[in-house]
Design a protein around this motif. Structure first.
Motif, PDB file in Angstrom:
ATOM      1  N   GLY A  99      42.747  95.624 -26.255  1.00 59.74           N
ATOM      2  CA  GLY A  99      43.795  94.685 -26.638  1.00 59.74           C
ATOM      3  C   GLY A  99      45.148  95.377 -26.655  1.00 59.74           C
ATOM      4  N   MET A 100      46.163  94.707 -26.098  1.00 61.52           N
ATOM      5  CA  MET A 100      47.505  95.282 -26.025  1.00 61.52           C
ATOM      6  C   MET A 100      48.387  94.655 -27.087  1.00 61.52           C
ATOM      7  SD  MET A 100      47.102  97.309 -23.499  1.00 61.52           S
ATOM      8  CE  MET A 100      48.803  97.792 -23.243  1.00 61.52           C
ATOM      9  N   GLU A 101      49.009  95.502 -27.913  1.00 57.47           N
ATOM     10  CA  GLU A 101      49.912  95.003 -28.940  1.00 57.47           C
ATOM     11  C   GLU A 101      51.344  95.469 -28.685  1.00 57.47           C
ATOM     12  OE1 GLU A 101      49.225  94.132 -33.639  1.00 57.47           O
ATOM     13  OE2 GLU A 101      49.669  96.186 -33.079  1.00 57.47           O
ATOM     14  N   CYS A 102      51.643  95.800 -27.460  1.00 60.07           N
ATOM     15  CA  CYS A 102      53.028  96.081 -27.109  1.00 60.07           C
ATOM     16  C   CYS A 102      53.209  95.839 -25.619  1.00 60.07           C
ATOM     17  CB  CYS A 102      53.454  97.507 -27.488  1.00 60.07           C
ATOM     18  SG  CYS A 102      52.786  98.825 -26.469  1.00 60.07           S
ATOM     19  N   HIS A 103      54.377  95.343 -25.247  1.00 56.82           N
ATOM     20  CA  HIS A 103      54.635  94.975 -23.866  1.00 56.82           C
ATOM     21  C   HIS A 103      54.651  96.172 -22.918  1.00 56.82           C
ATOM     22  CE1 HIS A 103      55.770  91.294 -25.929  1.00 56.82           C
ATOM     23  NE2 HIS A 103      55.858  90.668 -24.776  1.00 56.82           N
ATOM     24  N   PRO A 104      55.464  97.218 -23.166  1.00 58.27           N
ATOM     25  CA  PRO A 104      55.550  98.301 -22.186  1.00 58.27           C
ATOM     26  C   PRO A 104      54.332  99.213 -22.161  1.00 58.27           C
ATOM     27  CG  PRO A 104      56.923  98.808 -24.078  1.00 58.27           C
ATOM     28  CD  PRO A 104      56.436  97.402 -24.270  1.00 58.27           C
ATOM     29  N   CYS A 105      53.403  99.069 -23.121  1.00 58.24           N
ATOM     30  CA  CYS A 105      52.225  99.942 -23.150  1.00 58.24           C
ATOM     31  C   CYS A 105      51.330  99.734 -21.939  1.00 58.24           C
ATOM     32  CB  CYS A 105      51.409  99.703 -24.414  1.00 58.24           C
ATOM     33  SG  CYS A 105      52.248 100.166 -25.938  1.00 58.24           S
ATOM     34  N   TYR A 106      51.446  98.590 -21.280  1.00 57.67           N
ATOM     35  CA  TYR A 106      50.559  98.289 -20.160  1.00 57.67           C
ATOM     36  C   TYR A 106      50.726  99.316 -19.045  1.00 57.67           C
ATOM     37  CZ  TYR A 106      48.034  95.588 -16.652  1.00 57.67           C
ATOM     38  OH  TYR A 106      47.136  95.189 -15.697  1.00 57.67           O
ATOM     39  N   GLN A 107      51.975  99.685 -18.753  1.00 60.02           N
ATOM     40  CA  GLN A 107      52.205 100.672 -17.695  1.00 60.02           C
ATOM     41  C   GLN A 107      51.589 102.017 -18.053  1.00 60.02           C
ATOM     42  OE1 GLN A 107      54.353  98.366 -18.541  1.00 60.02           O
ATOM     43  NE2 GLN A 107      55.575  97.681 -16.800  1.00 60.02           N
ATOM     44  N   ASP A 228      60.024  93.624 -15.987  1.00 56.51           N
ATOM     45  CA  ASP A 228      60.730  93.611 -14.703  1.00 56.51           C
ATOM     46  C   ASP A 228      62.009  92.779 -14.771  1.00 56.51           C
ATOM     47  OD1 ASP A 228      59.004  95.265 -13.341  1.00 56.51           O
ATOM     48  OD2 ASP A 228      57.702  93.637 -12.700  1.00 56.51           O
ATOM     49  N   ILE A 229      61.900  91.566 -15.327  1.00 53.93           N
ATOM     50  CA  ILE A 229      63.075  90.693 -15.407  1.00 53.93           C
ATOM     51  C   ILE A 229      64.100  91.281 -16.382  1.00 53.93           C
ATOM     52  CG2 ILE A 229      63.911  88.398 -16.019  1.00 53.93           C
ATOM     53  CD1 ILE A 229      62.318  88.553 -13.416  1.00 53.93           C
ATOM     54  N   MET A 230      63.618  91.842 -17.476  1.00 51.75           N
ATOM     55  CA  MET A 230      64.518  92.458 -18.455  1.00 51.75           C
ATOM     56  C   MET A 230      65.388  93.533 -17.787  1.00 51.75           C
ATOM     57  SD  MET A 230      63.514  94.568 -21.918  1.00 51.75           S
ATOM     58  CE  MET A 230      62.693  93.162 -22.665  1.00 51.75           C
ATOM     59  N   LEU A 231      64.764  94.394 -16.996  1.00 51.89           N
ATOM     60  CA  LEU A 231      65.505  95.484 -16.376  1.00 51.89           C
ATOM     61  C   LEU A 231      66.367  94.996 -15.224  1.00 51.89           C
ATOM     62  CD1 LEU A 231      62.831  98.264 -16.679  1.00 51.89           C
ATOM     63  CD2 LEU A 231      65.082  98.248 -17.727  1.00 51.89           C
ATOM     64  N   GLN A 232      65.951  93.940 -14.549  1.00 53.55           N
ATOM     65  CA  GLN A 232      66.820  93.340 -13.529  1.00 53.55           C
ATOM     66  C   GLN A 232      68.090  92.794 -14.178  1.00 53.55           C
ATOM     67  OE1 GLN A 232      66.643  93.209 -10.276  1.00 53.55           O
ATOM     68  NE2 GLN A 232      64.527  93.731  -9.760  1.00 53.55           N
ATOM     69  N   ALA A 241      69.157  96.870 -23.239  1.00 51.33           N
ATOM     70  CA  ALA A 241      67.832  96.711 -23.832  1.00 51.33           C
ATOM     71  C   ALA A 241      67.391  98.029 -24.452  1.00 51.33           C
ATOM     72  CB  ALA A 241      66.827  96.252 -22.773  1.00 51.33           C
ATOM     73  N   ALA A 242      66.294  97.986 -25.199  1.00 52.91           N
ATOM     74  CA  ALA A 242      65.716  99.201 -25.771  1.00 52.91           C
ATOM     75  C   ALA A 242      64.270  99.322 -25.305  1.00 52.91           C
ATOM     76  CB  ALA A 242      65.767  99.157 -27.300  1.00 52.91           C
ATOM     77  N   LEU A 243      63.954 100.439 -24.647  1.00 50.89           N
ATOM     78  CA  LEU A 243      62.629 100.656 -24.074  1.00 50.89           C
ATOM     79  C   LEU A 243      62.265 102.135 -24.173  1.00 50.89           C
ATOM     80  CD1 LEU A 243      62.987  98.533 -20.797  1.00 50.89           C
ATOM     81  CD2 LEU A 243      61.494  97.989 -22.740  1.00 50.89           C
ATOM     82  N   PRO A 244      60.998 102.480 -23.935  1.00 53.29           N
ATOM     83  CA  PRO A 244      60.627 103.898 -23.900  1.00 53.29           C
ATOM     84  C   PRO A 244      61.343 104.636 -22.771  1.00 53.29           C
ATOM     85  CG  PRO A 244      58.675 102.506 -24.122  1.00 53.29           C
ATOM     86  CD  PRO A 244      59.819 101.593 -23.839  1.00 53.29           C
ATOM     87  N   ARG A 245      61.750 105.873 -23.062  1.00 53.34           N
ATOM     88  CA  ARG A 245      62.490 106.651 -22.059  1.00 53.34           C
ATOM     89  C   ARG A 245      61.678 106.822 -20.780  1.00 53.34           C
ATOM     90  NH1 ARG A 245      66.780 110.144 -21.836  1.00 53.34           N
ATOM     91  NH2 ARG A 245      67.130 110.113 -24.093  1.00 53.34           N
ATOM     92  N   TRP A 246      60.369 107.102 -20.893  1.00 54.93           N
ATOM     93  CA  TRP A 246      59.566 107.332 -19.693  1.00 54.93           C
ATOM     94  C   TRP A 246      59.535 106.093 -18.798  1.00 54.93           C
ATOM     95  CZ3 TRP A 246      55.458 104.096 -18.874  1.00 54.93           C
ATOM     96  CH2 TRP A 246      54.944 103.408 -19.975  1.00 54.93           C
ATOM     97  N   LEU A 247      59.557 104.911 -19.419  1.00 58.42           N
ATOM     98  CA  LEU A 247      59.533 103.683 -18.627  1.00 58.42           C
ATOM     99  C   LEU A 247      60.868 103.470 -17.917  1.00 58.42           C
ATOM    100  CD1 LEU A 247      57.867 101.186 -17.883  1.00 58.42           C
ATOM    101  CD2 LEU A 247      58.778 100.067 -19.913  1.00 58.42           C
ATOM    102  N   VAL A 248      61.967 103.749 -18.624  1.00 61.49           N
ATOM    103  CA  VAL A 248      63.288 103.618 -18.021  1.00 61.49           C
ATOM    104  C   VAL A 248      63.427 104.573 -16.844  1.00 61.49           C
ATOM    105  CG1 VAL A 248      65.776 103.791 -18.418  1.00 61.49           C
ATOM    106  CG2 VAL A 248      64.279 102.912 -20.234  1.00 61.49           C
ATOM    107  N   GLU A 249      62.933 105.797 -17.002  1.00 61.97           N
ATOM    108  CA  GLU A 249      63.060 106.781 -15.930  1.00 61.97           C
ATOM    109  C   GLU A 249      62.255 106.371 -14.695  1.00 61.97           C
ATOM    110  OE1 GLU A 249      61.950 110.363 -17.935  1.00 61.97           O
ATOM    111  OE2 GLU A 249      63.962 110.692 -18.778  1.00 61.97           O
ATOM    112  N   GLU A 250      61.111 105.712 -14.912  1.00 60.67           N
ATOM    113  CA  GLU A 250      60.333 105.230 -13.772  1.00 60.67           C
ATOM    114  C   GLU A 250      61.091 104.136 -13.022  1.00 60.67           C
ATOM    115  OE1 GLU A 250      56.387 104.006 -14.684  1.00 60.67           O
ATOM    116  OE2 GLU A 250      55.716 106.009 -15.291  1.00 60.67           O
TER     117      GLU A 250
END
Length: 299
Positions: A99-107, A228-232, A241-250
């Motif tokens: 079960g996923m309880e956070c959006h960016p955790c999927y990546q 995806d839409i958030m970053l677009q 926005a506020a996101l994990p650094r590793w996700l932003v760098e990707e």
């Protein structure tokens, strides 16, 4: 005295899920008359109604609400037990329901699932994202086996293991005035449109750990469901926005976005895996946590 049976709980749950006796009967492979008879008999034995009947619609009484809560707790556990016993009988390892309880955790999860499936070919993996920010109940209710969350809620019967460290950062477009700064203070967001996932403010770190302590609110708050839409939107200058650094760098490899530290010290976070204590010795479940910890150490 009334004797509650599994079929009673199944009927109550099916009516709640499907909206009518007719739909519930179809889902349970019963005739409507048989289902209605079972319900009437139960109500007679209980001495109270389970539903208020308003035309063709049904609304649970206080007794009905209580039985529905019991059904939602017990039916998944019984189904889980039956499936595990079937697997034992057929020599199968089983399925791992995450079960996923956070959006960016999927990546992040995808990086663990691939080597896990290679190492455990007899175990299927099912990822359920409908439990975003409501996974504790799903874990207790045996609807999932592992909960991926950045915000563990410690309760008796559960245990959490930190498996990934990350920094929560502000993400801005590369032509944004804040781009290139070493860090920002909360006041810098007072004139910004802040884009977040559609989650209660008290579950958003950008608010609870950064803005609220300083008494700052952004000019506008815009919820968007997908990363995806958030970053677009951020890349096109429609907000930050506020996101994990590793996700932003990707994403920065293919979008004009950049990370900026939130405060001089930054906001440190972790991803945790939560399981039921009773399942701690299940080998294929423990192996998933160990693999995630190895990934953390390698990182």
């Amino acid at each position: 005295m009334a004797k509650l049976e599994r079929i009673h709980l199944a009927i109550i749950r099916a009516v709640d899920q499907h909206g009518s006796l007719t739909a519930a009967a179809e889902q349970l492979h019963l005739t409507q008359s048989a289902l209605s008879h079972t319900v009437r008999k139960l109500e007679e034995q209980l001495g109270t109604q389970i539903w208020h009947r308003e035309g063709r619609s049904l609304r649970p009484t206080q007794a009905g609400e209580y039985l529905l809560a019991v059904a939602n707790r017990l039916i998944p556990q019984l189904q889980h037990a039956e499936e595990r016993l079937r697997q034992f009988a057929e020599g199968e390892r089983g399925a791992l329901r995450i079960g996923m309880e956070c959006h960016p955790c999927y990546q992040w999860l995808l990086k663990i699932v691939s080597p896990y499936l290679a190492a455990w070919p007899a175990v299927d993996v099912d990822v359920k994202q409908k439990f975003q920010f409501g996974g504790i109940g799903a874990l207790f209710g045996y609807e999932i086996d592992i909960l991926v969350t950045p915000d563990p809620l410690y309760k008796a019967g559960l245990q959490f293991e930190p498996v990934f460290d990350y920094e929560q950062v502000l993400v801005v477009g590369t032509d944004h005035p804040l781009c290139g700064q070493a860090y920002i203070e909360p006041a810098a967001l007072a004139a910004e449109t802040l884009i977040t996932y559609p989650v209660a403010i008290d579950r958003l770190d950008i608010y609870t750990k950064f803005l609220m302590p300083a008494g700052i609110t952004p000019l506008r708050h815009k919820p968007i469901e997908t990363t995806d839409i958030m970053l677009q939107m951020v890349a096109s200058g429609r907000g930050v926005a506020a996101l994990p650094r590793w996700l932003v760098e990707e994403y920065a490899e293919r979008l004009p976005v950049a990370a900026v530290r939130l405060g001089e010290q930054g906001i440190a976070k972790q991803i945790y895996l939560g399981i039921r204590e009773a399942d701690a010795n299940i080998d294929y479940l423990r192996a998933f946590t160990e693999l995630a910890c190895q990934y953390r150490a390698a990182g």
